[in-house]
Design an enzyme around this catalytic site. Structure first.
Site, PDB file in Angstrom:
ATOM      1  CB  CYS A  17      -0.924  -0.046   1.212  1.00 42.16           C
ATOM      2  SG  CYS A  17      -1.836   1.456   1.495  1.00 42.16           S
ATOM      3  N   GLY A  62      -9.369  -3.726 -14.711  1.00 39.53           N
ATOM      4  CA  GLY A  62      -9.736  -3.598 -13.301  1.00 39.53           C
ATOM      5  C   GLY A  62      -9.281  -2.253 -12.762  1.00 39.53           C
ATOM      6  CG  ASP A  71      -4.270  -7.670  -0.292  1.00 35.13           C
ATOM      7  OD1 ASP A  71      -5.326  -7.190   0.171  1.00 35.13           O
ATOM      8  OD2 ASP A  71      -3.600  -7.101  -1.174  1.00 35.13           O
ATOM      9  CG  HIS A 117     -27.046  25.249  -1.281  1.00 38.43           C
ATOM     10  ND1 HIS A 117     -27.215  24.478  -2.408  1.00 38.43           N
ATOM     11  CD2 HIS A 117     -27.015  26.545  -1.692  1.00 38.43           C
ATOM     12  CE1 HIS A 117     -27.292  25.263  -3.464  1.00 38.43           C
ATOM     13  NE2 HIS A 117     -27.174  26.529  -3.060  1.00 38.43           N
TER      14      HIS A 117
HETATM   15  C1  LIG Z   1      -0.912  -0.195  -7.670  1.00 40.15           C
HETATM   16  C2  LIG Z   1      -1.839  -0.514  -6.519  1.00 40.15           C
HETATM   17  C3  LIG Z   1      -2.739   0.443  -6.100  1.00 40.15           C
HETATM   18  C4  LIG Z   1      -3.577   0.173  -5.029  1.00 40.15           C
HETATM   19  N1  LIG Z   1      -4.460   1.140  -4.639  1.00 40.15           N
HETATM   20  C5  LIG Z   1      -5.289   0.911  -3.604  1.00 40.15           C
HETATM   21  C6  LIG Z   1      -6.180   1.910  -3.147  1.00 40.15           C
HETATM   22  O1  LIG Z   1      -6.219   3.046  -3.678  1.00 40.15           O
HETATM   23  N2  LIG Z   1      -6.988   1.632  -2.100  1.00 40.15           N
HETATM   24  C7  LIG Z   1      -6.964   0.411  -1.485  1.00 40.15           C
HETATM   25  O2  LIG Z   1      -7.732   0.206  -0.537  1.00 40.15           O
HETATM   26  N3  LIG Z   1      -6.141  -0.574  -1.894  1.00 40.15           N
HETATM   27  C8  LIG Z   1      -5.293  -0.355  -2.935  1.00 40.15           C
HETATM   28  N4  LIG Z   1      -4.416  -1.331  -3.327  1.00 40.15           N
HETATM   29  C9  LIG Z   1      -4.451  -2.629  -2.612  1.00 40.15           C
HETATM   30  C10 LIG Z   1      -3.690  -2.523  -1.291  1.00 40.15           C
HETATM   31  O3  LIG Z   1      -2.379  -2.097  -1.538  1.00 40.15           O
HETATM   32  C11 LIG Z   1      -3.696  -3.888  -0.594  1.00 40.15           C
HETATM   33  O4  LIG Z   1      -5.012  -4.329  -0.430  1.00 40.15           O
HETATM   34  C12 LIG Z   1      -3.046  -3.784   0.781  1.00 40.15           C
HETATM   35  O5  LIG Z   1      -1.714  -3.328   0.688  1.00 40.15           O
HETATM   36  C13 LIG Z   1      -3.068  -5.154   1.494  1.00 40.15           C
HETATM   37  O6  LIG Z   1      -2.469  -5.023   2.737  1.00 40.15           O
HETATM   38  P1  LIG Z   1      -1.727  -6.259   3.451  1.00 40.15           P
HETATM   39  O7  LIG Z   1      -1.205  -5.699   4.721  1.00 40.15           O
HETATM   40  O8  LIG Z   1      -2.617  -7.422   3.485  1.00 40.15           O
HETATM   41  O9  LIG Z   1      -0.519  -6.641   2.490  1.00 40.15           O
HETATM   42  P2  LIG Z   1       0.699  -5.818   1.878  1.00 40.15           P
HETATM   43  O10 LIG Z   1       0.422  -4.371   1.846  1.00 40.15           O
HETATM   44  O11 LIG Z   1       1.015  -6.494   0.586  1.00 40.15           O
HETATM   45  O12 LIG Z   1       1.890  -6.031   2.905  1.00 40.15           O
HETATM   46  C14 LIG Z   1       2.473  -7.257   3.132  1.00 40.15           C
HETATM   47  C15 LIG Z   1       3.899  -7.045   3.607  1.00 40.15           C
HETATM   48  O13 LIG Z   1       4.406  -8.304   4.056  1.00 40.15           O
HETATM   49  C16 LIG Z   1       5.776  -8.383   3.726  1.00 40.15           C
HETATM   50  N5  LIG Z   1       6.151  -9.791   3.715  1.00 40.15           N
HETATM   51  C17 LIG Z   1       5.685 -10.778   2.911  1.00 40.15           C
HETATM   52  N6  LIG Z   1       6.208 -11.962   3.252  1.00 40.15           N
HETATM   53  C18 LIG Z   1       7.038 -11.720   4.297  1.00 40.15           C
HETATM   54  C19 LIG Z   1       7.848 -12.539   5.100  1.00 40.15           C
HETATM   55  N7  LIG Z   1       7.884 -13.864   4.932  1.00 40.15           N
HETATM   56  N8  LIG Z   1       8.570 -11.954   6.069  1.00 40.15           N
HETATM   57  C20 LIG Z   1       8.537 -10.621   6.279  1.00 40.15           C
HETATM   58  N9  LIG Z   1       7.767  -9.794   5.561  1.00 40.15           N
HETATM   59  C21 LIG Z   1       7.021 -10.337   4.581  1.00 40.15           C
HETATM   60  C22 LIG Z   1       5.859  -7.724   2.367  1.00 40.15           C
HETATM   61  O14 LIG Z   1       7.183  -7.276   2.125  1.00 40.15           O
HETATM   62  C23 LIG Z   1       4.861  -6.581   2.531  1.00 40.15           C
HETATM   63  O15 LIG Z   1       5.515  -5.406   2.934  1.00 40.15           O
HETATM   64  C24 LIG Z   1      -3.534  -1.080  -4.374  1.00 40.15           C
HETATM   65  C25 LIG Z   1      -2.619  -2.044  -4.791  1.00 40.15           C
HETATM   66  C26 LIG Z   1      -1.771  -1.772  -5.845  1.00 40.15           C
HETATM   67  C27 LIG Z   1      -0.775  -2.813  -6.265  1.00 40.15           C
END
Ligand SMILES: Cc1cc2nc3c(=O)[nH]c(=O)nc-3n(C[C@H](O)[C@H](O)[C@H](O)COP(=O)(O)OP(=O)(O)OC[C@H]3O[C@@H](n4cnc5c(N)ncnc54)[C@H](O)[C@@H]3O)c2cc1C
Length: 463
Positions: free
Chosen positions: A43, A179, A310, A442
């Protein structure tokens, strides 16, 4: 083994870092494992934040070039400084990721730098040291989904990460997948002067979104200059020093054709990222789409191991991930955390924006629920006219028997901001009449929301 923690969270994206902060607020001893150099996950580093920085900058550029003269503001010699635009994006990202580091220090959260691997329930290896905790939370997020025949090299064929860092404006960008991410990044580069063609397998854009909204949105994007090739299957991509040749064929059958591009953006969705976690060895169960299977309290099949964001089922959105982080932290602290999946807004940050919430007409029909529709166009909203932003409408869906709001769909200026009122209303179980009876200032865009609520009962005032 080091000093034990109450909870070790693997991944410092919106799911993981928010879970860490909430758990620390509730008095738990928290460690968060992150292998990136910076906190904030997809993110903050390569997702929501850098894309919104570029969307904002490119919007300023296009607005200055095309819209200001109509306001009587004449600006000559508008030029693009892409290097500065990219540098600004990097500054925005850095300020945000540093902000999470500050929050970790403030809440005394230990950042274990490196890749985490679960060696046993309650034990996480980071760089050869095993750390122990009562609870382990998997918040490792997602990665861009691959497509057979299309190899991402982040030079000519890029994922969203590569599309955020191009150092020159391509002549022709082909986006595979209509998408949210493809349309947002396609919009950025189109505004900066690139021809953009979007190739989509389905015969519509933004699958899952209310059909009427999607059709209207496609018309707007087409008017802005984007080209759509719907019902087209990409079968291969060949990259050279000068560009990419895509092979594609109609989904319904027919001759194969080729499409040339300078850059191809592959954005056909995202899939959970679970590499190196050691899940096979400890037997954590996945579902049919490779997501970690959890119960409604985010517990996996292995006691003491939880998963959020995610990496599990549900919309891949940062705010959904954050809310799960909060709910899980509260449960781990013995409280009653909960996420209402019926009220999670989805926003597309193009111009105009698109925002959706709850049921669509299609989902209500499929469920056999009788509903009323209230619609109001921004052409009839004074503030939208003053802004010169009249494209779009607010559409509300309410239960025919009870008038309870079931869905809200907006395409128009600041749709992402406007949807918040409807999320609050739906969270409180409001009827359309409840929203219609609230005094709205308004002249504001929010009056269009009220008018749509009035329209559910057949009594809009300004149309
Ligand atoms: C281009 C783009 C635009 C987006 N825009 C939006 C938006 O406008 N609004 C919105 O709501 N969502 C948006 N998203 C989606 C959003 O980024 C994700 O839904 C969100 O980041 C998910 O959060 P998370 O914490 O589950 O995973 P992530 O943000 O993917 O974080 C997971 C972290 O875990 C770390 N990791 C993985 N495996 C390991 C390990 N074994 N050991 C240590 N660290 C590890 C990774 O390095 C990463 O930093 C966008 C995504 C993209 C790609």
């Amino acid at each position: 083994m080091s000093e034990p923690f109450d909870v070790i969270i693997i991944g410092a994206g919106p799911a993981g870092y928010v879970c860490a902060i909430r758990a620390a607020q509730l008095g738990l001893r928290v460690a968060c494992v992150e292998k990136r150099e910076t906190l904030g996950g997809t993110c903050l580093n390569v997702g929501c934040i850098p894309s919104k920085a570029l969307l904002q900058s490119s919007e300023e550029y296009e607005h200055t070039r095309l819209a200001l003269a109509d306001h009587g503001v004449i600006v000559d010699g508008v030029r693009l400084d892409l290097a500065r635009m990219q540098a600004r994006k990097a500054e925005v990202v850095e300020a945000n990721t540093k902000g999470i580091e500050f929050l970790f220090r403030k809440h005394k959260i230990t950042w274990l730098k490196g890749a985490g691997r679960i060696v046993a329930p309650g034990q996480v290896d980071v760089g050869g040291t095993v750390h122990a905790a009562r609870h382990v939370v998997i918040a490792t997020g997602s990665e861009s989904s691959p497509l057979a025949g299309v190899t991402v090299d982040e030079q000519r064929i890029v994922s969203s990460t590569g599309a955020l860092t191009l150092d020159r404006v391509p002549d022709h960008l082909v986006v595979i997948g209509a998408g949210v991410i493809g349309l947002e990044l396609g919009s950025v580069w189109r505004r900066l002067g690139c021809k953009v063609t979007v190739v989509e397998y389905l015969d519509r854009i933004v699958p899952g979104m209310d059909n009427e909204l999607a059709r209207h949105f496609q018309r707007i994007l087409t008017k802005q200059g984007m080209t759509f090739r719907l019902g087209c299957k990409v079968t291969g991509a060949t990259a050279s020093d000068t560009g990419v040749t895509l092979a594609m064929e109609p989904v319904k059958g027919g001759p194969e054709e080729e499409l040339s591009a300078d850059i191809v953006l592959l954005s056909v969705g995202r899939r959970p990222y679970l590499d190196g976690l050691g899940l096979d060895a400890i037997g954590v169960a996945l579902d049919e789409r490779g997501r970690i299977r959890t119960d409604s309290h985010y517990a996996t099949n292995i006691p003491g191991i939880h998963a959020i964001g995610d990496a599990i089922a549900g919309p891949m959105l940062a705010h959904k991930a954050e809310d799960e982080g909060v709910a899980l932290a509260e449960r781990l602290a013995g409280k009653a955390g909960h996420v209402n999946y019926g009220v999670i807004p989805g926003v597309i940050y193009t111009w105009p924006e698109v925002a959706t919430l709850g049921e669509t007409e299609e989902s209500l029909k499929a469920a056999g629920i009788a509903y009323d529709v209230g619609k109001f166009p921004f052409t009839a909203n004074g503030r939208a006219r003053a802004m010169g932003a009249v494209d779009g409408f607010v559409k509300l869906l309410a239960d025919r028997a009870t008038d309870r709001l079931l869905g809200a769909h907006i395409v128009g200026p600041d749709a992402g901001g406007l949807i918040a009122e409807l999320a609050t209303a739906m969270e409180f179980g409001a009827s359309a009449e409840d929203v219609a009876r609230v005094c709205h200032a308004h002249p504001t865009l929010s009056e269009a929301v009220r008018e749509a609520a009035l329209a559910v009962g057949g009594r809009p005032l300004h149309i």
